[in-house]
Design a protein around this motif. Structure first.
Motif, PDB file in Angstrom:
ATOM      1  N   GLU A  69       0.845  -1.190   0.000  1.00  8.89           N
ATOM      2  CA  GLU A  69       0.000   0.000   0.000  1.00  8.89           C
ATOM      3  C   GLU A  69       0.886   1.248   0.000  1.00  8.89           C
ATOM      4  O   GLU A  69       2.045   1.197   0.451  1.00  8.89           O
ATOM      5  CB  GLU A  69      -0.913  -0.005   1.222  1.00  8.89           C
ATOM      6  N   PRO A  70       0.385   2.385  -0.478  1.00  9.36           N
ATOM      7  CA  PRO A  70       1.224   3.587  -0.606  1.00  9.36           C
ATOM      8  C   PRO A  70       1.918   4.011   0.686  1.00  9.36           C
ATOM      9  O   PRO A  70       3.051   4.510   0.646  1.00  9.36           O
ATOM     10  CB  PRO A  70       0.217   4.647  -1.060  1.00  9.36           C
ATOM     11  N   LEU A  71       1.270   3.823   1.852  1.00 11.34           N
ATOM     12  CA  LEU A  71       1.857   4.261   3.118  1.00 11.34           C
ATOM     13  C   LEU A  71       2.388   3.106   3.964  1.00 11.34           C
ATOM     14  O   LEU A  71       2.770   3.288   5.112  1.00 11.34           O
ATOM     15  CB  LEU A  71       0.819   5.051   3.927  1.00 11.34           C
ATOM     16  N   GLU A  72       2.449   1.934   3.381  1.00 12.77           N
ATOM     17  CA  GLU A  72       2.799   0.744   4.153  1.00 12.77           C
ATOM     18  C   GLU A  72       4.248   0.712   4.606  1.00 12.77           C
ATOM     19  O   GLU A  72       4.587   0.014   5.578  1.00 12.77           O
ATOM     20  CB  GLU A  72       2.484  -0.519   3.340  1.00 12.77           C
ATOM     21  N   ALA A  73       5.101   1.470   3.978  1.00 12.12           N
ATOM     22  CA  ALA A  73       6.510   1.498   4.403  1.00 12.12           C
ATOM     23  C   ALA A  73       6.642   1.969   5.846  1.00 12.12           C
ATOM     24  O   ALA A  73       7.611   1.622   6.532  1.00 12.12           O
ATOM     25  CB  ALA A  73       7.313   2.408   3.474  1.00 12.12           C
ATOM     26  N   ASP A  74       5.672   2.762   6.319  1.00 15.62           N
ATOM     27  CA  ASP A  74       5.699   3.225   7.708  1.00 15.62           C
ATOM     28  C   ASP A  74       5.008   2.261   8.668  1.00 15.62           C
ATOM     29  O   ASP A  74       4.991   2.498   9.868  1.00 15.62           O
ATOM     30  CB  ASP A  74       5.027   4.605   7.821  1.00 15.62           C
ATOM     31  N   GLN A  75       4.437   1.192   8.146  1.00 18.40           N
ATOM     32  CA  GLN A  75       3.711   0.243   8.989  1.00 18.40           C
ATOM     33  C   GLN A  75       4.610  -0.914   9.425  1.00 18.40           C
ATOM     34  O   GLN A  75       4.426  -2.068   9.045  1.00 18.40           O
ATOM     35  CB  GLN A  75       2.468  -0.267   8.267  1.00 18.40           C
ATOM     36  N   TRP A  76       5.583  -0.587  10.278  1.00 20.49           N
ATOM     37  CA  TRP A  76       6.482  -1.595  10.803  1.00 20.49           C
ATOM     38  C   TRP A  76       5.722  -2.685  11.552  1.00 20.49           C
ATOM     39  O   TRP A  76       6.164  -3.843  11.639  1.00 20.49           O
ATOM     40  CB  TRP A  76       7.502  -0.957  11.747  1.00 20.49           C
ATOM     41  N   ASP A  77       4.565  -2.307  12.109  1.00 21.45           N
ATOM     42  CA  ASP A  77       3.786  -3.222  12.923  1.00 21.45           C
ATOM     43  C   ASP A  77       3.263  -4.410  12.121  1.00 21.45           C
ATOM     44  O   ASP A  77       3.187  -5.528  12.640  1.00 21.45           O
ATOM     45  CB  ASP A  77       2.619  -2.476  13.576  1.00 21.45           C
ATOM     46  N   LEU A  78       2.896  -4.173  10.850  1.00 20.36           N
ATOM     47  CA  LEU A  78       2.414  -5.274  10.018  1.00 20.36           C
ATOM     48  C   LEU A  78       3.520  -6.292   9.772  1.00 20.36           C
ATOM     49  O   LEU A  78       3.308  -7.507   9.843  1.00 20.36           O
ATOM     50  CB  LEU A  78       1.891  -4.748   8.681  1.00 20.36           C
ATOM     51  N   ARG A  79       4.702  -5.794   9.481  1.00 22.23           N
ATOM     52  CA  ARG A  79       5.834  -6.691   9.217  1.00 22.23           C
ATOM     53  C   ARG A  79       6.262  -7.428  10.489  1.00 22.23           C
ATOM     54  O   ARG A  79       6.712  -8.584  10.427  1.00 22.23           O
ATOM     55  CB  ARG A  79       7.001  -5.892   8.626  1.00 22.23           C
ATOM     56  N   ALA A  80       6.100  -6.778  11.645  1.00 20.45           N
ATOM     57  CA  ALA A  80       6.513  -7.384  12.912  1.00 20.45           C
ATOM     58  C   ALA A  80       5.729  -8.650  13.223  1.00 20.45           C
ATOM     59  O   ALA A  80       6.251  -9.571  13.878  1.00 20.45           O
ATOM     60  CB  ALA A  80       6.354  -6.378  14.051  1.00 20.45           C
ATOM     61  N   ILE A  81       4.482  -8.722  12.749  1.00 15.91           N
ATOM     62  CA  ILE A  81       3.677  -9.907  13.038  1.00 15.91           C
ATOM     63  C   ILE A  81       3.344 -10.697  11.760  1.00 15.91           C
ATOM     64  O   ILE A  81       2.482 -11.577  11.772  1.00 15.91           O
ATOM     65  CB  ILE A  81       2.377  -9.540  13.779  1.00 15.91           C
ATOM     66  N   GLY A  82       4.041 -10.390  10.677  1.00 21.07           N
ATOM     67  CA  GLY A  82       3.857 -11.133   9.431  1.00 21.07           C
ATOM     68  C   GLY A  82       2.532 -10.881   8.744  1.00 21.07           C
ATOM     69  O   GLY A  82       2.098 -11.679   7.895  1.00 21.07           O
TER      70      GLY A  82
END
Length: 508
Positions: free
Chosen positions: A148-161
């Motif tokens: 998503e366009p702003l997903e680079a700032d969503q560290w939380d999504l990557r933290a839990i896969g």
């Protein structure tokens, strides 16, 4: 604004089969008192016009008898939840509480506020930080074709896969997570595709209003519920951010008072019953019920609050709804011997009191059967503000940490980015943000296991979690003193419960 999240779990043995007529018989040391005589009529008296919950047996004869006693005691019935034996009442009689508690069939009764009615508590920590146009452009420049366009700032999504999980199973449209909160702006382009209006309402005052838009926030400052909703189910539609479960439905049940933002018991009772009766699978509760941070069972008003809300949430659980709630932002150890509460009541003048968290309960978080969620940062370490406690915390999830856990993202912001009213985006942190991450994972599990009961879902949540274990040291500010003490082992402990949720495991 209300306390959008601070919390301990009732250490109680609760029967699997719900007994809605047993009142608070599950709480040790608390007798269910009901005097044999009917309440005598009283002379009308002038006092503050307060709201009450009157909790009774659930048979029709008892409820009708109690209603007559309420009228004799100068009370006005606002609404009756006969299925759980909860009656919401307004009265200006200063003796209404003591009077009605002597009525045959009344199992508990008390005021739900300490100030008069006028013509909530949430658990975010600190003010919102809105994403500016310039910052958004910077974040979008770091986007990949698959994100998503702003997903680079969503560290939380990557933290839990959650980013990887979405490619396997984004969640089922047959699963709805209700956000019991300050309202949800369903016109936001990231929320509109997944919003369920038919499962949304305004429950303020104890009666559900399902008219068009009643569930929306009063103003842009009532952003909490919209932020929470985006964390759960913001759509992957190429517009802004993504939720943990971008394929499920989300609804809004507004319970915040329009005058002070508080979450009063009668509104929360309405929300749980409404969710249950409208087929909601999961509720997210990023708040505590006002006006008391901890409700002590030796106080008749506070006991009645615990009783009423517990009846409502157990009714919903029996109908198949799982509830998740934030642990709180006070860095309290909810398994300690004593906690100083200097914030209650929050609707009048607070007084300082020392409470035992085993006898005085944060509602709804400490109610039996509710999943209690603590907060973590990008380093998978307990957030500095997050309340904790062995035997109290069930699971942990990203809630953000702006002080000690800074991610390597375009904005370098340790908080959680999500949707805000009026098509905006912003950062917030708190256990208010952790609970919806866990609710999103629960929604993915429900999508994978549609026949799972609330108890089975809770077991699945715990089974898929990753537990980092207690840290060797928790001296966050480096002053040589431990800022919190983690007790327990690698399997379950006071900081993370059974571990940090894992969306990827949930869909595998």
């Amino acid at each position: 604004m209300a306390h959008l999240r601070s919390r301990r779990r009732l250490a109680l043995a609760v029967p699997v089969v719900l007994s809605l007529t047993a009142s608070l018989g599950f709480i040790p040391g608390v007798a269910t008192a009901a005097a044999p005589q009917s309440a005598p009529a009283v002379t009308a008296a002038e006092g503050p016009n307060l709201a009450y919950v009157v909790n009774t047996k659930t048979d029709r004869r008892t409820i009708e008898s109690v209603k007559k006693a309420i009228a004799k005691a100068d009370g006005t019935v606002v609404t009756t939840y006969a299925k759980i034996g909860v009656i919401v009442v307004h009265s200006a009689n200063p003796e209404f509480g003591p009077q009605i508690r002597t009525t045959r069939g009344v199992q508990s009764a008390g005021a739900t506020r300490t100030t008069p009615l006028t013509a909530a508590g949430t658990t975010d920590e600190g003010a919102a930080d809105y994403l500016s146009a310039a910052e958004a452009a910077k974040v979008k420049a770091a986007a990949t074709p698959e994100s998503e366009p702003l997903e680079a700032d969503q560290w939380d999504l990557r933290a839990i896969g959650a980013d990887k999980a979405a490619k396997i199973n984004p969640g089922s449209k047959k699963v709805t997570v209700a956000v019991i909160d300050t309202g949800v702006d369903d016109t936001h382009p990231d929320l509109a595709p997944n919003f369920s209006a038919k499962q949304s309402a305004n429950c303020v005052g104890g009666v559900a209003d399902t008219s068009e838009g009643a569930w929306r926030p009063y103003t842009a400052e009532d952003y909490h519920g919209t932020h929470v909703a985006g964390e759960i189910a913001a759509a992957r539609n190429g517009i802004g951010v993504a939720g943990v479960a971008p394929g499920v439905k989300v609804s809004g049940i507004k319970v915040s008072d329009p005058d002070n933002g508080l979450f009063y018991p009668e509104s929360v009772v309405c929300a749980f019953v409404f969710a249950a009766d409208h087929g909601v699978e999961i509720t997210n509760n990023s708040y505590y019920v006002d006006p008391w941070l901890y409700n002590c069972m030796n106080d008749p008003d506070q006991k009645a609050i615990v009783d009423a809300v517990n009846r409502a949430q157990q009714y919903a659980t029996k109908k198949g709804t799982l509830h998740l709630a934030s642990a709180g932002n006070s860095n309290h150890d909810l398994d300690s011997d004593a906690i100083v509460d200097d914030t209650s009541p929050d609707d009048s003048t607070p007084v300082s009191r020392t409470i035992d968290p085993h006898e005085c309960f944060d509602v709804p978080t400490q109610l039996p059967g509710i999943v209690t969620v603590s907060a973590t940062g990008v380093q998978n370490l307990k957030s500095y503000y997050s309340t904790y406690g062995k035997g109290v915390i069930d699971i942990a999830a990203p809630g953000g940490d702006r002080l000690y856990q800074i991610p390597d993202t375009p904005s370098k912001n340790g908080r959680i980015l999500s949707t805000m009213p009026n098509n905006q985006y912003g950062f917030l942190q708190g256990t208010s943000m952790a609970s919806p991450h866990a609710a999103g994972v629960a929604a993915l599990l429900k999508s994978e296991h549609p026949w799972a009961s609330p108890a089975q879902l809770q077991a699945l949540l715990k089974a898929q979690a990753d537990n980092p274990g207690c840290p060797d040291s928790y001296d966050q500010d480096g002053n040589g003193t431990q800022d919190a003490n983690c007790e327990g082992g690698k399997r379950v402990n006071g900081f993370y419960g059974f571990g940090i949720v894992n969306a990827l495991k949930a869909v595998k």
